[in-house]
Scaffold this motif. Structure first.
Motif, PDB file in Angstrom:
ATOM      1  N   ARG A 669      14.634  10.561   5.470  1.00 51.01           N
ATOM      2  CA  ARG A 669      14.783   9.028   5.777  1.00 51.01           C
ATOM      3  C   ARG A 669      15.798   8.831   6.924  1.00 51.01           C
ATOM      4  O   ARG A 669      15.564   8.085   7.942  1.00 51.01           O
ATOM      5  CB  ARG A 669      15.113   8.273   4.637  1.00 51.01           C
ATOM      6  CG  ARG A 669      15.476   6.846   4.834  1.00 51.01           C
ATOM      7  CD  ARG A 669      16.912   6.368   4.768  1.00 51.01           C
ATOM      8  NE  ARG A 669      17.004   4.964   4.952  1.00 51.01           N
ATOM      9  CZ  ARG A 669      18.027   4.536   5.248  1.00 51.01           C
ATOM     10  NH1 ARG A 669      19.297   5.167   5.974  1.00 51.01           N
ATOM     11  NH2 ARG A 669      18.483   3.023   5.341  1.00 51.01           N
ATOM     12  N   ASN A 670      16.991   9.585   7.098  1.00 49.50           N
ATOM     13  CA  ASN A 670      17.828   9.630   7.889  1.00 49.50           C
ATOM     14  C   ASN A 670      17.597   9.744   9.128  1.00 49.50           C
ATOM     15  O   ASN A 670      17.947   9.386  10.315  1.00 49.50           O
ATOM     16  CB  ASN A 670      19.202  10.022   7.489  1.00 49.50           C
ATOM     17  CG  ASN A 670      20.112   9.555   6.210  1.00 49.50           C
ATOM     18  OD1 ASN A 670      19.582   8.235   6.015  1.00 49.50           O
ATOM     19  ND2 ASN A 670      20.687  10.276   5.617  1.00 49.50           N
ATOM     20  N   LEU A 671      16.629  10.847   9.315  1.00 51.13           N
ATOM     21  CA  LEU A 671      16.271  11.498  10.490  1.00 51.13           C
ATOM     22  C   LEU A 671      15.221  10.675  11.262  1.00 51.13           C
ATOM     23  O   LEU A 671      14.649  11.145  12.401  1.00 51.13           O
ATOM     24  CB  LEU A 671      15.703  12.883  10.392  1.00 51.13           C
ATOM     25  CG  LEU A 671      17.090  13.568   9.946  1.00 51.13           C
ATOM     26  CD1 LEU A 671      16.219  15.222   9.739  1.00 51.13           C
ATOM     27  CD2 LEU A 671      17.832  14.047  11.184  1.00 51.13           C
ATOM     28  N   VAL A 680       8.515   4.451   4.396  1.00 48.40           N
ATOM     29  CA  VAL A 680       7.881   5.312   3.660  1.00 48.40           C
ATOM     30  C   VAL A 680       8.577   6.426   2.907  1.00 48.40           C
ATOM     31  O   VAL A 680       8.512   6.407   1.783  1.00 48.40           O
ATOM     32  CB  VAL A 680       6.891   6.444   4.520  1.00 48.40           C
ATOM     33  CG1 VAL A 680       6.126   7.150   3.686  1.00 48.40           C
ATOM     34  CG2 VAL A 680       5.635   5.395   5.044  1.00 48.40           C
ATOM     35  N   TYR A 681       9.623   6.793   3.558  1.00 48.23           N
ATOM     36  CA  TYR A 681      10.406   7.531   2.893  1.00 48.23           C
ATOM     37  C   TYR A 681      11.402   7.051   1.939  1.00 48.23           C
ATOM     38  O   TYR A 681      11.638   7.430   0.829  1.00 48.23           O
ATOM     39  CB  TYR A 681      11.231   8.532   3.853  1.00 48.23           C
ATOM     40  CG  TYR A 681      10.640   9.390   4.698  1.00 48.23           C
ATOM     41  CD1 TYR A 681       9.354  10.109   4.408  1.00 48.23           C
ATOM     42  CD2 TYR A 681      10.829   9.538   6.115  1.00 48.23           C
ATOM     43  CE1 TYR A 681       8.763  10.809   4.923  1.00 48.23           C
ATOM     44  CE2 TYR A 681      10.076  10.346   6.789  1.00 48.23           C
ATOM     45  CZ  TYR A 681       8.879  11.186   6.405  1.00 48.23           C
ATOM     46  OH  TYR A 681       8.193  11.789   7.281  1.00 48.23           O
ATOM     47  N   GLU A 682      11.719   5.707   2.192  1.00 46.53           N
ATOM     48  CA  GLU A 682      12.387   4.874   1.239  1.00 46.53           C
ATOM     49  C   GLU A 682      11.671   4.794   0.172  1.00 46.53           C
ATOM     50  O   GLU A 682      11.998   4.476  -0.979  1.00 46.53           O
ATOM     51  CB  GLU A 682      12.913   3.722   1.984  1.00 46.53           C
ATOM     52  CG  GLU A 682      14.087   3.761   2.928  1.00 46.53           C
ATOM     53  CD  GLU A 682      14.570   2.537   3.751  1.00 46.53           C
ATOM     54  OE1 GLU A 682      13.815   1.427   3.372  1.00 46.53           O
ATOM     55  OE2 GLU A 682      15.337   2.440   4.504  1.00 46.53           O
ATOM     56  N   GLY A 683      10.444   4.349   0.380  1.00 43.25           N
ATOM     57  CA  GLY A 683       9.435   4.161  -0.627  1.00 43.25           C
ATOM     58  C   GLY A 683       9.301   5.393  -1.510  1.00 43.25           C
ATOM     59  O   GLY A 683       9.491   5.204  -2.980  1.00 43.25           O
ATOM     60  N   TRP A 684       9.204   6.658  -1.037  1.00 46.52           N
ATOM     61  CA  TRP A 684       9.055   7.629  -2.035  1.00 46.52           C
ATOM     62  C   TRP A 684      10.731   7.807  -2.918  1.00 46.52           C
ATOM     63  O   TRP A 684      10.523   8.233  -4.037  1.00 46.52           O
ATOM     64  CB  TRP A 684       8.927   8.909  -1.255  1.00 46.52           C
ATOM     65  CG  TRP A 684       7.388   9.133  -0.969  1.00 46.52           C
ATOM     66  CD1 TRP A 684       7.137   9.143   0.380  1.00 46.52           C
ATOM     67  CD2 TRP A 684       6.366   9.386  -1.786  1.00 46.52           C
ATOM     68  NE1 TRP A 684       5.733   9.350   0.315  1.00 46.52           N
ATOM     69  CE2 TRP A 684       5.169   9.314  -1.053  1.00 46.52           C
ATOM     70  CE3 TRP A 684       6.196   9.194  -3.318  1.00 46.52           C
ATOM     71  CZ2 TRP A 684       4.014   9.715  -1.445  1.00 46.52           C
ATOM     72  CZ3 TRP A 684       4.820   9.601  -3.490  1.00 46.52           C
ATOM     73  CH2 TRP A 684       3.970   9.756  -2.776  1.00 46.52           C
ATOM     74  N   ARG A 698       7.795  -1.255   0.275  1.00 48.28           N
ATOM     75  CA  ARG A 698       8.150  -0.565   1.186  1.00 48.28           C
ATOM     76  C   ARG A 698       6.686   0.139   2.112  1.00 48.28           C
ATOM     77  O   ARG A 698       6.457   0.011   3.284  1.00 48.28           O
ATOM     78  CB  ARG A 698       8.874   0.606   0.835  1.00 48.28           C
ATOM     79  CG  ARG A 698      10.268   0.471   0.388  1.00 48.28           C
ATOM     80  CD  ARG A 698      11.068  -0.292   1.516  1.00 48.28           C
ATOM     81  NE  ARG A 698      12.502  -0.001   1.267  1.00 48.28           N
ATOM     82  CZ  ARG A 698      13.242  -0.879   0.488  1.00 48.28           C
ATOM     83  NH1 ARG A 698      12.556  -1.766  -0.176  1.00 48.28           N
ATOM     84  NH2 ARG A 698      14.548  -0.784   0.237  1.00 48.28           N
ATOM     85  N   ALA A 699       5.766   0.508   1.141  1.00 48.93           N
ATOM     86  CA  ALA A 699       4.508   0.952   1.661  1.00 48.93           C
ATOM     87  C   ALA A 699       3.495  -0.115   2.476  1.00 48.93           C
ATOM     88  O   ALA A 699       3.281   0.191   3.595  1.00 48.93           O
ATOM     89  CB  ALA A 699       3.666   1.765   0.629  1.00 48.93           C
ATOM     90  N   TYR A 717      -0.846   6.466  -4.160  1.00 49.61           N
ATOM     91  CA  TYR A 717      -0.089   7.063  -5.190  1.00 49.61           C
ATOM     92  C   TYR A 717       0.499   6.303  -6.402  1.00 49.61           C
ATOM     93  O   TYR A 717       0.431   6.376  -7.341  1.00 49.61           O
ATOM     94  CB  TYR A 717       0.805   8.151  -4.373  1.00 49.61           C
ATOM     95  CG  TYR A 717       1.313   9.463  -5.430  1.00 49.61           C
ATOM     96  CD1 TYR A 717       0.779  10.583  -4.938  1.00 49.61           C
ATOM     97  CD2 TYR A 717       2.311   9.189  -6.254  1.00 49.61           C
ATOM     98  CE1 TYR A 717       1.243  11.758  -5.840  1.00 49.61           C
ATOM     99  CE2 TYR A 717       2.758  10.220  -7.014  1.00 49.61           C
ATOM    100  CZ  TYR A 717       2.242  11.384  -6.804  1.00 49.61           C
ATOM    101  OH  TYR A 717       2.734  12.570  -7.448  1.00 49.61           O
ATOM    102  N   THR A 718       1.331   5.322  -5.521  1.00 45.63           N
ATOM    103  CA  THR A 718       2.104   4.480  -6.450  1.00 45.63           C
ATOM    104  C   THR A 718       1.203   3.744  -7.445  1.00 45.63           C
ATOM    105  O   THR A 718       1.439   3.596  -8.678  1.00 45.63           O
ATOM    106  CB  THR A 718       2.896   3.641  -5.601  1.00 45.63           C
ATOM    107  OG1 THR A 718       3.721   4.347  -4.931  1.00 45.63           O
ATOM    108  CG2 THR A 718       3.995   2.995  -6.378  1.00 45.63           C
ATOM    109  N   LEU A 719       0.070   2.967  -6.798  1.00 42.82           N
ATOM    110  CA  LEU A 719      -0.928   2.399  -7.780  1.00 42.82           C
ATOM    111  C   LEU A 719      -1.461   3.100  -8.801  1.00 42.82           C
ATOM    112  O   LEU A 719      -1.647   2.617  -9.679  1.00 42.82           O
ATOM    113  CB  LEU A 719      -2.010   1.701  -6.777  1.00 42.82           C
ATOM    114  CG  LEU A 719      -1.482   0.466  -6.020  1.00 42.82           C
ATOM    115  CD1 LEU A 719      -2.430   0.138  -4.884  1.00 42.82           C
ATOM    116  CD2 LEU A 719      -1.185  -0.935  -6.748  1.00 42.82           C
TER     117      LEU A 719
END
Length: 932
Positions: A669-671, A680-684, A698-699, A717-719
């Motif tokens: 996320r930082n990179l 997307v990375y925040e969502g994961w 987020r997605a 994946y989340t759904l």
């Protein structure tokens, strides 16, 4: 939904990497900030301090093994700094019953007790649930502040760029403002806080309004003189501030008859007295400077102006936004007993952990005896506070003086029996690491007297360290004879045993608890001493196959270097550094990256394109450690590649290394160089920490910015993380198809095709699913064999399904799950063989135990069936196994045991429907035994 998940995802975060030099550390041969972290089972080499501590360099290295090979006489396992009940199931059952029966005000503390008991299982998902429930049931501000900071620490939000300690994550359980509000809301666990709805109001109108009051001269009927200045006030408004003022201005005192009252001797400035007058008129303090509010706070305390004090307290608390503010204002808060201000300052200091541990001023507040007394008098020194602080301190540096003092404070705050046992045991562990064996022994002995039997292992170790080997042996032998033996008892006694009896104890420890690393390591090093290095590698392979730990990888790399298999050694070291980037090898004398530089001269290095090819090969053969190694090498060449960090996180989750996986996700996320990728990375991260709705948001936001494979995949994946109805399944299928239309590499597309096939099978679309699986296999997604096998089975082609799983077993480097799955497609005897192999490769897999137990139950071998499950529960108290054993007990008419297992299972998962149904049924039968 079966098969859609890459792995069972857990909520967790990585141990903070901050480790600046600490002058308070006691330098010991057996201790370091890395080896002393909680839960780390690193090999400890007793007395391994070498003559030279100079940096190991290429120019000095005559060999890649300058410090020789490890020796059995220098190996020992750690004493774990956790509560380890002898009867874990009964303890969990008791916790569940007490939680259900106790008042709302007591539930939070029971959750913390549950946290302390479950810590030995090292399951971040369970531990986070304990903290969330404790925060949900917290009544007072102090507990809310500590628990919300603890939850934030577990999320490691401090490692996210652009996030400050006072930032709100929008979750009420972690919201810094919500924590400062007293009271209890039982339904708040999933609620959003209202920080983002609040609008900041300008104070200009309030200031002007205040000035209007001041211009109304006719309102003034009394003057307070401060020096040469007169402050005109309204008598009845000043009298309304407190009972003392009312008595002074309207009672029998002479001031009641005076127009002018001298206030020069009351430690109030002219500006302060004017502020008192203005407050008496408008009852607000937000128009004043912080200095004036502090003066008003002191004034309110002297004259018992409770409403004014509360207003000043709350306003000052709202101004605390940094550690500097907190350090400046907490002294005022403690002096004036301003609880809201103290809580706000405390909150910032806690939300700055672990970095605040390295601030001497912060440590003075928490560590000094006088400061603790002041915190206690204000209601802000508690067992909960020092439990949190000591946990962070032990993770950072177990042997520092700060850690020791925090544990002393923890012991002073302990009131209940389990609290005293925990504080004393952890204090004993720290003193043992510091080689203060006599003091450590006293702590362990006191902890055992408080009911913690595991502390006797620490007591035995201290005796051994002081040259009392036989005494230590006798203590552990008496423990084994007195209690139902568990693995750690035999492991500990093996240290004090000799010859074949030592090996027998280690083998028994492995039989009782195959997850203990030390017996494997000892047996492996023994084989090296017997010049059987290949056999040693095979021995250490046994535990690496199902439990990846840095010290085990280090040991295997050591062995590979000894037989000059430098490629395999390099693979293990790269994987090791993925888990712990700052790891030091060879008695902690050589940095891992330094050793990689040396080994690079022995192994031909490929280009980045070669690495991608290697990654495809490793990924397709389900060689997760090899894949980690390749990605580590690629990151050396391209350290800013967020996509590679994301790949690391996927592999680490598959390997059940949740903390390292979350660290990689935060780095990804930082990179990130684009907003849509960062989302997307925040969502994961949100998904992995239990915030499903926020992950979906987020997605969706990422898709609005740019349609990408990863955004669609995250949403699908989340759904799919719930029971899907036909309509929902169709939507998830559409999302995965959209993902496949977006650019991505074959590794991820293979996963998407596999997941798409799984949903299509669930929808009964077998032909379309088979096409997905075949397409996945064409791009080397080997796991698709499992999906094809399921289709064959559903078509009544059992032999074809078996053969398909055999192909996966042949290709997969890690194939315990493949053996387990193949057992579903074979007869009973072949299934038994496959499941035995699955257990041999990975004893943590619970299905084989449940299957074998069910077969025994079908054969009316009830006792043997229960024993099969009990064997697994001893080292993995799994929800499904406990539920099954409870069902067995119920069928056998043993309602007491059935209820106990149900209660233990519900302690792990309170809302498990099957267990709740079984629990209610067993309870009814226990109440009405005539119905049995």
């Amino acid at each position: 939904m079966r098969g859609l998940k890459l792995v069972e995802r857990f909520k967790s975060t990585q141990v903070h990497a901050l480790n600046p030099p600490d002058t308070t550390v006691v330098n010991t041969a057996a201790s370091s900030s890395t080896s002393s972290k909680l839960g780390n089972h690193r090999v400890k080499f007793i007395g391994s301090k070498l003559k030279s501590n100079k940096a190991f360099s290429v120019s000095r290295a005559k060999t890649l093994l300058p410090f020789g090979l490890p020796r059995t006489d220098l190996l020992e396992p750690p004493i774990e700094p956790h509560l380890k009940p002898i009867q874990l199931v009964e303890t969990l059952a008791d916790l569940y019953c007490r939680f259900k029966a106790c008042s709302e005000s007591g539930k939070s503390l029971i959750c913390i007790e549950q946290y302390s008991v479950l810590s030995s299982l090292c399951d971040p998902k369970l531990l986070r649930r304990c903290l969330r429930t404790a925060r949900q049931h917290a009544f007072n501000v102090h507990s809310k502040v500590v628990l919300s900071a603890w939850l934030r620490y577990e999320r490691r939000e401090d490692e996210l760029d652009g996030v400050s300690p006072r930032d709100c994550s929008r979750f009420i359980l972690e919201c810094p403002k919500a924590a400062l509000v007293s009271g209890y809301d039982p339904n708040s666990i999933y609620d959003h806080c209202k920080c983002y709805q609040e609008c900041t109001k300008s104070t200009d109108a309030q200031i002007s309004k205040g000035k209007e009051f001041l211009t109304v001269e006719e309102d003034s009927d009394v003057s307070f003189c401060v020096g040469n200045e007169e402050i005109n006030c309204v008598r009845f408004k000043i009298a309304a501030l407190s009972s003392p003022f009312k008595a002074m201005l309207y009672g029998s005192f002479m001031e009641s008859k005076s127009y002018k009252i001298d206030f020069s001797q009351n430690d109030i400035s002219v500006e302060g007295m004017r502020a008192v007058d203005l407050y008496s008129r408008i009852r607000r303090v937000d128009s004043f400077s912080p200095e004036i509010v502090l003066e008003l706070l002191s004034f309110a305390n002297r004259f018992c102006c409770e409403e004014m004090k509360s207003a000043c307290d709350i306003h000052l608390a709202s101004l605390v936004s940094s550690m500097e503010d907190a350090l400046d204002l907490i002294e005022y808060g403690l002096e004036e007993r301003a609880n809201a201000l103290i809580a706000s300052c405390l909150q910032v200091l806690l939300r700055e952990l672990p970095s605040s541990l390295y601030n001497p001023k912060v440590m003075k507040i928490f560590c000094s005896f006088e400061a603790r007394e002041r915190l206690a008098s204000a209601g802000h020194a508690s067992f909960l506070l020092y439990y949190f602080l000591s946990q962070v301190a032990m993770e950072e540096n177990m042997v520092s003086n700060a850690t020791l003092v925090l544990l002393e404070r923890l012991r002073e705050c302990a009131t209940e029996k389990w609290q005293k046992a925990l504080a004393l045991h952890q204090l004993g562990c720290v003193l043992l690491e510091r080689q203060e064996y006599g003091s450590a022994q006293c702590c362990f002995e006191a902890a055992s007297e408080a009911g913690h039997v595991y502390s006797l292992a620490g007591m035995a170790r201290c005796r051994y360290k002081q040259g009392q080997q036989y005494s230590a042996y006798r203590l552990m032998s008496s423990l084994i004879s007195e209690y139902k033996a568990v693995g750690w008892m035999y492991q500990e006694r093996s240290l004090y045993n000799v010859g074949k009896e030592k090996i027998v104890d280690l083998d028994t420890a492995t039989e009782l608890d195959p997850t203990l690393p030390f017996p494997y390591k000892y047996r492996a090093v023994s084989k090296v001493e017997e010049k059987q290095t290949r056999a040693a590698i095979s021995e250490i392979d046994r535990i690496i196959g199902f439990k990846l730990a840095p010290d085990c990888l280090e040991l295997r790399a050591w062995f590979f270097i000894a037989i000059e298999d430098y490629g395999s050694a390099l693979r293990d070291i790269r994987a090791l550094l993925t888990l712990e980037p700052n790891y030091k090898m060879f008695h902690e004398q050589v940095r891992g990256d330094t050793l990689i530089e040396l080994l690079n001269h022995k192994v031909q290095q490929g280009s980045q394109a070669d690495c991608w090819m290697q990654l495809y090969d490793r990924w397709s053969s389900v060689d997760d450690i090899g894949s980690l190694s390749v990605i580590h090498q690629m990151l050396v060449n391209d350290p800013g590649k967020s996509l590679l960090r994301f790949r690391q996180s996927l592999l680490l989750l598959r390997l059940n290394c949740q903390k390292a996986a979350m660290r990689c996700l935060r780095l990804a996320r930082n990179l990130s160089t684009s907003e849509h990728e960062k989302l997307v990375y925040e969502g994961w991260i949100l998904y992995d920490t239990g915030h499903r709705e926020e992950a979906l948001a987020r997605a969706e936001k990422s898709i609005l910015i740019q349609r990408s494979f990863e955004a669609f995949f995250l949403k699908a994946y989340t759904l799919a993380d719930s029971s899907l109805d036909p309509e929902s399944s169709s939507y998830v299928i559409q999302l995965l198809e959209e993902a496949l239309r977006c650019p991505s590499d074959g590794l991820r597309k293979g996963q998407a095709l596999n997941n798409l096939g799984t949903i299509l099978v669930d929808c009964g679309k077998l032909d379309q699913a088979a096409t997905c699986y075949m397409n996945a296999l064409e791009i080397k997604h080997t796991r698709a064999h499992q999906g094809l096998a399921r289709i064959y089975f559903l078509r009544n082609q059992r032999k074809a399904a078996y053969d398909e799983m055999s192909k996966l077993i042949e290709k997969a480097h890690n194939n315990a799950s493949a053996y387990e799955k193949r057992s579903e497609y074979s007869d009973r005897e072949m299934a038994k063989n496959d499941l035995n192999m699955a257990t041999k490769l990975d004893p943590l897999r619970t299905y084989p135990y449940r299957y074998r137990a069910a077969v025994l139950m079908d054969d009316q071998k009830e006792t043997e069936a229960v024993e099969e499950l009990t064997k697994a529960i001893a080292f993995k108290p799994d929800l499904q196994i406990l539920n099954l054993r409870a069902a067995f007990y119920e069928s056998m008419g043993d309602m007491k045991s059935a209820l106990c297992d149900c209660e233990a299972a519900l302690c792990l998962e309170p809302n498990h429907i099957d267990t709740l149904d079984l629990y209610n049924r067993a309870r009814d039968r226990a109440i009405n035994p005539q119905e049995i």
